[in-house]
Scaffold this motif. Sequence first.
Motif, mmCIF file in Angstrom:
data_model
loop_
_atom_site.group_PDB
_atom_site.id
_atom_site.type_symbol
_atom_site.label_atom_id
_atom_site.label_comp_id
_atom_site.label_asym_id
_atom_site.label_seq_id
_atom_site.Cartn_x
_atom_site.Cartn_y
_atom_site.Cartn_z
ATOM 1 N N GLY A 150 -0.883 3.274 6.160
ATOM 2 C CA GLY A 150 0.299 2.962 6.641
ATOM 3 C C GLY A 150 0.500 1.501 6.850
ATOM 4 O O GLY A 150 1.526 0.745 6.457
ATOM 5 N N ARG A 151 -0.394 0.792 7.684
ATOM 6 C CA ARG A 151 -0.427 -0.703 7.628
ATOM 7 C C ARG A 151 -0.228 -1.337 6.304
ATOM 8 O O ARG A 151 0.451 -2.266 6.148
ATOM 9 C CB ARG A 151 -1.558 -0.959 8.391
ATOM 10 C CG ARG A 151 -1.331 -0.948 9.877
ATOM 11 C CD ARG A 151 -2.498 -1.191 10.843
ATOM 12 N NE ARG A 151 -3.900 -0.663 10.679
ATOM 13 C CZ ARG A 151 -4.253 0.502 11.076
ATOM 14 N NH1 ARG A 151 -3.502 0.999 11.915
ATOM 15 N NH2 ARG A 151 -5.461 0.902 10.812
ATOM 16 N N ASP A 152 -1.190 -0.808 5.311
ATOM 17 C CA ASP A 152 -1.301 -1.494 4.129
ATOM 18 C C ASP A 152 0.051 -1.335 3.430
ATOM 19 O O ASP A 152 0.345 -2.305 2.724
ATOM 20 C CB ASP A 152 -2.341 -0.587 3.123
ATOM 21 C CG ASP A 152 -3.756 -1.186 3.879
ATOM 22 O OD1 ASP A 152 -4.078 -2.358 4.362
ATOM 23 O OD2 ASP A 152 -4.662 -0.481 3.145
ATOM 24 N N ARG A 153 0.629 -0.048 3.586
ATOM 25 C CA ARG A 153 2.099 0.058 2.883
ATOM 26 C C ARG A 153 2.881 -1.123 3.479
ATOM 27 O O ARG A 153 3.828 -1.768 2.616
ATOM 28 C CB ARG A 153 2.525 1.350 3.160
ATOM 29 C CG ARG A 153 3.878 1.536 2.384
ATOM 30 C CD ARG A 153 3.993 3.348 2.444
ATOM 31 N NE ARG A 153 3.163 3.974 1.598
ATOM 32 C CZ ARG A 153 3.095 4.356 0.441
ATOM 33 N NH1 ARG A 153 4.201 3.977 -0.233
ATOM 34 N NH2 ARG A 153 2.201 4.985 -0.170
ATOM 35 N N ILE A 154 3.102 -1.350 4.851
ATOM 36 C CA ILE A 154 3.990 -2.194 5.475
ATOM 37 C C ILE A 154 3.486 -3.780 4.907
ATOM 38 O O ILE A 154 4.629 -4.417 4.866
ATOM 39 C CB ILE A 154 3.947 -1.970 6.968
ATOM 40 C CG1 ILE A 154 4.495 -0.917 7.349
ATOM 41 C CG2 ILE A 154 4.547 -3.393 7.690
ATOM 42 C CD1 ILE A 154 6.026 -1.020 7.280
ATOM 43 N N VAL A 155 2.454 -4.010 4.849
ATOM 44 C CA VAL A 155 2.070 -5.276 4.606
ATOM 45 C C VAL A 155 2.623 -5.667 3.210
ATOM 46 O O VAL A 155 3.071 -6.510 2.943
ATOM 47 C CB VAL A 155 0.559 -5.543 4.842
ATOM 48 C CG1 VAL A 155 -0.082 -6.865 4.082
ATOM 49 C CG2 VAL A 155 0.371 -5.572 6.565
ATOM 50 N N LEU A 156 2.362 -4.549 2.310
ATOM 51 C CA LEU A 156 2.521 -4.739 0.865
ATOM 52 C C LEU A 156 4.326 -5.144 0.653
ATOM 53 O O LEU A 156 4.317 -5.845 0.009
ATOM 54 C CB LEU A 156 2.218 -3.548 0.009
ATOM 55 C CG LEU A 156 2.606 -3.384 -1.407
ATOM 56 C CD1 LEU A 156 1.845 -4.418 -2.150
ATOM 57 C CD2 LEU A 156 2.138 -2.198 -1.966
ATOM 58 N N ALA A 157 4.724 -3.974 1.378
ATOM 59 C CA ALA A 157 6.326 -4.095 1.335
ATOM 60 C C ALA A 157 6.935 -5.262 1.938
ATOM 61 O O ALA A 157 7.909 -5.869 1.328
ATOM 62 C CB ALA A 157 6.783 -2.929 1.856
ATOM 63 N N LEU A 158 6.542 -5.901 3.239
ATOM 64 C CA LEU A 158 7.033 -6.917 3.851
ATOM 65 C C LEU A 158 6.288 -8.231 3.876
ATOM 66 O O LEU A 158 6.991 -9.132 4.356
ATOM 67 C CB LEU A 158 7.367 -6.523 5.101
ATOM 68 C CG LEU A 158 8.075 -5.163 5.276
ATOM 69 C CD1 LEU A 158 8.418 -4.831 7.008
ATOM 70 C CD2 LEU A 158 9.426 -5.268 4.843
ATOM 71 N N GLU A 185 13.989 -7.157 -1.465
ATOM 72 C CA GLU A 185 14.659 -5.918 -0.781
ATOM 73 C C GLU A 185 14.226 -4.639 -1.567
ATOM 74 O O GLU A 185 13.871 -3.844 -0.830
ATOM 75 C CB GLU A 185 16.164 -6.364 -0.367
ATOM 76 C CG GLU A 185 16.674 -5.315 0.624
ATOM 77 C CD GLU A 185 18.043 -5.583 0.831
ATOM 78 O OE1 GLU A 185 18.692 -4.517 1.005
ATOM 79 O OE2 GLU A 185 18.598 -6.588 0.590
ATOM 80 N N GLU A 186 14.710 -4.518 -2.617
ATOM 81 C CA GLU A 186 14.701 -3.367 -3.346
ATOM 82 C C GLU A 186 13.037 -2.959 -3.601
ATOM 83 O O GLU A 186 12.968 -1.728 -3.616
ATOM 84 C CB GLU A 186 15.372 -3.411 -4.796
ATOM 85 C CG GLU A 186 16.723 -3.535 -4.633
ATOM 86 C CD GLU A 186 17.422 -4.037 -5.892
ATOM 87 O OE1 GLU A 186 16.643 -4.139 -6.989
ATOM 88 O OE2 GLU A 186 18.519 -4.381 -5.807
ATOM 89 N N SER A 187 12.186 -3.814 -3.806
ATOM 90 C CA SER A 187 10.918 -3.551 -4.005
ATOM 91 C C SER A 187 10.172 -3.113 -2.742
ATOM 92 O O SER A 187 9.474 -2.112 -2.544
ATOM 93 C CB SER A 187 9.991 -4.843 -4.210
ATOM 94 O OG SER A 187 10.325 -5.081 -5.573
ATOM 95 N N ALA A 188 10.663 -3.586 -1.485
ATOM 96 C CA ALA A 188 10.247 -3.209 -0.105
ATOM 97 C C ALA A 188 10.807 -1.840 0.040
ATOM 98 O O ALA A 188 9.931 -0.985 0.384
ATOM 99 C CB ALA A 188 10.684 -4.341 0.871
ATOM 100 N N ALA A 189 11.835 -1.651 -0.316
ATOM 101 C CA ALA A 189 12.721 -0.349 0.136
ATOM 102 C C ALA A 189 11.760 0.636 -0.966
ATOM 103 O O ALA A 189 11.601 1.852 -0.300
ATOM 104 C CB ALA A 189 14.036 -0.359 -0.277
ATOM 105 N N ALA A 190 11.300 0.375 -1.860
ATOM 106 C CA ALA A 190 10.776 1.532 -2.861
ATOM 107 C C ALA A 190 9.368 1.821 -2.299
ATOM 108 O O ALA A 190 9.054 3.060 -2.432
ATOM 109 C CB ALA A 190 10.807 0.956 -4.419
#
Length: 193
Positions: A150-158, A185-190
């Motif tokens: 989950g942390r990796d996903r947040i760091v990747l997205a944001l 924005e769209e990449s983060a949302a995806a």
Amino acid sequence: MPRPPRFDVGELLDAAVLLAAAGGPAAVTMSAVAQAVGAPSGSVYHRFPGRPALLAEVWLRTVEGFQEGYLAALDGDPEPRTAARAGARHVVAWSRAHPREAALLLYGAEEFGRAGWSEEHRERADRGNERVFARLGVVGAALGLTGPEGRDRIVLALIDLPLGVVRRPLRAGHPLPPHAEDLAEESAAAVLG
């Protein structure tokens, strides 16, 4: 009454930003900053005890300015997906508004000599990073993204994806494309699902 300083810290740091944006951290020397503002070298040494302090201050002033807006974007909406999208967008919008500062931040603190910074400067940098990652953790938890993945996903997205959107054009000295904020924005949302 003492005479006011002819060259203030802000002016010297502004010159250091320009030097770093054009030539990287190696271009930021005491004499180059002095020359850039037309000051004697002693004016720079009067405000910074040495090059490590100058590098630390130019890095910290820049990253703290970014972090202030980034945290405000993440705190701007109680709905975590909207806040996340705003955070990703902010990375690009800030970079567009501050291209020289953004180019400087692409190098990273280590390249600005973090190992040689004073303890106070390193602690200041750590506090800023801790604030950002704590806020990302809150957003992640609200989205159900916890644990290492989950942390990796947040760091990747944001962080990673928005930086990827700005890195290539900034390094090439090109303006950011008009669709860059939307792409981040769209990449983060995806990635966040």
